[in-house]
Design an enzyme around this catalytic site. Structure first.
Site, PDB file in Angstrom:
ATOM      1  N   ARG A   1       1.013  -0.698   5.417  1.00 48.71           N
ATOM      2  CA  ARG A   1       1.292  -1.082   4.033  1.00 48.71           C
ATOM      3  C   ARG A   1       1.964   0.054   3.267  1.00 48.71           C
ATOM      4  O   ARG A   1       2.331  -0.135   2.109  1.00 48.71           O
ATOM      5  CB  ARG A   1      -0.024  -1.420   3.328  1.00 48.71           C
ATOM      6  CG  ARG A   1      -0.397  -2.898   3.311  1.00 48.71           C
ATOM      7  CD  ARG A   1      -1.754  -3.010   2.638  1.00 48.71           C
ATOM      8  NE  ARG A   1      -2.026  -4.290   2.043  1.00 48.71           N
ATOM      9  CZ  ARG A   1      -2.758  -5.244   2.601  1.00 48.71           C
ATOM     10  NH1 ARG A   1      -3.221  -5.084   3.821  1.00 48.71           N
ATOM     11  NH2 ARG A   1      -3.031  -6.348   1.946  1.00 48.71           N
TER      12      ARG A   1
ATOM     13  N   ARG B   1      -7.978 -19.235  -4.386  1.00 47.97           N
ATOM     14  CA  ARG B   1      -8.585 -19.146  -3.053  1.00 47.97           C
ATOM     15  C   ARG B   1     -10.106 -18.972  -3.124  1.00 47.97           C
ATOM     16  O   ARG B   1     -10.618 -18.226  -3.955  1.00 47.97           O
ATOM     17  CB  ARG B   1      -7.974 -17.947  -2.300  1.00 47.97           C
ATOM     18  CG  ARG B   1      -8.610 -17.697  -0.942  1.00 47.97           C
ATOM     19  CD  ARG B   1      -7.752 -16.893  -0.036  1.00 47.97           C
ATOM     20  NE  ARG B   1      -7.564 -15.518  -0.480  1.00 47.97           N
ATOM     21  CZ  ARG B   1      -6.798 -14.647   0.176  1.00 47.97           C
ATOM     22  NH1 ARG B   1      -6.149 -15.004   1.261  1.00 47.97           N
ATOM     23  NH2 ARG B   1      -6.663 -13.414  -0.276  1.00 47.97           N
TER      24      ARG B   1
HETATM   25  P1  AMP Z   1      -5.987  -8.095   2.987  1.00 49.30           P
HETATM   26  O1  AMP Z   1      -7.115  -8.899   3.506  1.00 49.30           O
HETATM   27  O2  AMP Z   1      -4.975  -7.729   4.033  1.00 49.30           O
HETATM   28  O3  AMP Z   1      -5.344  -8.688   1.756  1.00 49.30           O
HETATM   29  O4  AMP Z   1      -6.605  -6.680   2.526  1.00 49.30           O
HETATM   30  C1  AMP Z   1      -7.572  -6.622   1.510  1.00 49.30           C
HETATM   31  C2  AMP Z   1      -7.617  -5.231   0.919  1.00 49.30           C
HETATM   32  O5  AMP Z   1      -7.982  -4.276   1.932  1.00 49.30           O
HETATM   33  C3  AMP Z   1      -6.293  -4.709   0.372  1.00 49.30           C
HETATM   34  O6  AMP Z   1      -6.023  -5.172  -0.951  1.00 49.30           O
HETATM   35  C4  AMP Z   1      -6.538  -3.211   0.413  1.00 49.30           C
HETATM   36  O7  AMP Z   1      -7.397  -2.808  -0.632  1.00 49.30           O
HETATM   37  C5  AMP Z   1      -7.294  -3.050   1.729  1.00 49.30           C
HETATM   38  N1  AMP Z   1      -6.351  -2.834   2.838  1.00 49.30           N
HETATM   39  C6  AMP Z   1      -6.101  -3.690   3.865  1.00 49.30           C
HETATM   40  N2  AMP Z   1      -5.172  -3.184   4.683  1.00 49.30           N
HETATM   41  C7  AMP Z   1      -4.799  -1.985   4.163  1.00 49.30           C
HETATM   42  C8  AMP Z   1      -3.850  -0.993   4.516  1.00 49.30           C
HETATM   43  N3  AMP Z   1      -3.078  -1.140   5.593  1.00 49.30           N
HETATM   44  N4  AMP Z   1      -3.762   0.106   3.747  1.00 49.30           N
HETATM   45  C9  AMP Z   1      -4.541   0.273   2.663  1.00 49.30           C
HETATM   46  N5  AMP Z   1      -5.429  -0.641   2.236  1.00 49.30           N
HETATM   47  C10 AMP Z   1      -5.573  -1.759   2.984  1.00 49.30           C
END
Ligand code: AMP
Length: 217
Positions: free
Chosen positions: A89, A128
């Site tokens: 990310r 959601r």
């Molecule tokens: P997601 O389920 O992919 O939307 O991830 C939920 C949350 O986890 C994100 O909003 C971030 O706070 C954290 N997160 C997930 N993947 C990453 C990443 N690659 N780098 C930093 N934070 C992450």
């Protein structure tokens, strides 16, 4: 063999498509978001640290995130392919992944960028609801459970993720546009990036992804 990254904003459908593709190709679905949520549920040190960032929509620091992916990609089940969902990310994460895939001789084969307009992202994310027990996703308008607040699949309670509120989503989108979207150019330069429309419906988008992967299945 396919070694895939799914890129795209929160709400584009990465998680949903990732589940389908990983079972189609029989490759592990590696979602950093799921790994953090699991750690939070278990109450581990990692979970406690991550929760502070996640609940407000901020990114978990690179150092921590890179470390968990390193450990996961090293596992044997990634030998015949893997699918990364929500990682990288940031640019430092993309660079760390390059070094890691080189070291493991597991080079990326596809970076699929799932696109979706902002208005639709907000509609999807703020509506959601997720099952606390099995993680199945619902939507208050477009994917309602049979009984309000109860998961059709396992009877678990449905809830709204702390980071799916409008306030947290705006923070997440800001991080996406500033830190994650620039990765499109990074992977374009490596000739790995392909765009897929995330607003074609579940089946339509899946079909488009399968076409990119040259799926015969
Ligand atoms: P997601 O389920 O992919 O939307 O991830 C939920 C949350 O986890 C994100 O909003 C971030 O706070 C954290 N997160 C997930 N993947 C990453 C990443 N690659 N780098 C930093 N934070 C992450």
């Amino acid at each position: 063999m396919v070694n895939i990254i799914l890129l795209g904003p929160p709400g584009a459908g990465k998680g949903t498509q990732a589940k389908r593709i990983s079972s189609l190709y029989n490759i592990p679905h590696i979602s950093t978001g799921d790994m953090f949520r699991e750690a939070i549920k278990k109450g581990t040190e990692l979970g406690k640290t991550a929760a502070k960032f996640i609940n407000e929509g901020h990114l978990v620091p690179d150092e921590l995130t890179i470390a968990i992916v390193k450990e996961r990609l090293n596992k044997d089940d990634c030998k015949n392919g893997y699918l990364l969902d929500g990682f990288p990310r940031t640019l430092p994460q993309a660079e760390a992944l390059d070094a890691l895939t080189l070291e493991l001789a597991r080079p990326l084969t596809h970076v699929i960028n799932i696109t979706c307009g902002t208005q639709e992202l907000v509609r999807r994310i703020t509506g959601r609801r997720v099952c606390r027990k099995c993680g199945a996703p619902y939507h208050i308008d477009t994917l309602k459970p049979k009984v309000t607040g109860i998961c059709d699949l396992c009877g678990g309670e449905l809830y709204q993720r702390a980071d799916d509120t409008k306030e947290a989503l705006l923070v997440r989108l800001d991080h996406y546009y500033k830190e994650t979207k620039p990765l499109e150019d990074y992977y374009k330069a490596k000739k790995l990036l392909v765009e897929v429309d995330g607003e074609l419906g579940l089946e339509g988008t899946l079909k488009a992804i399968k076409k990119v992967l040259g799926a015969t299945k």
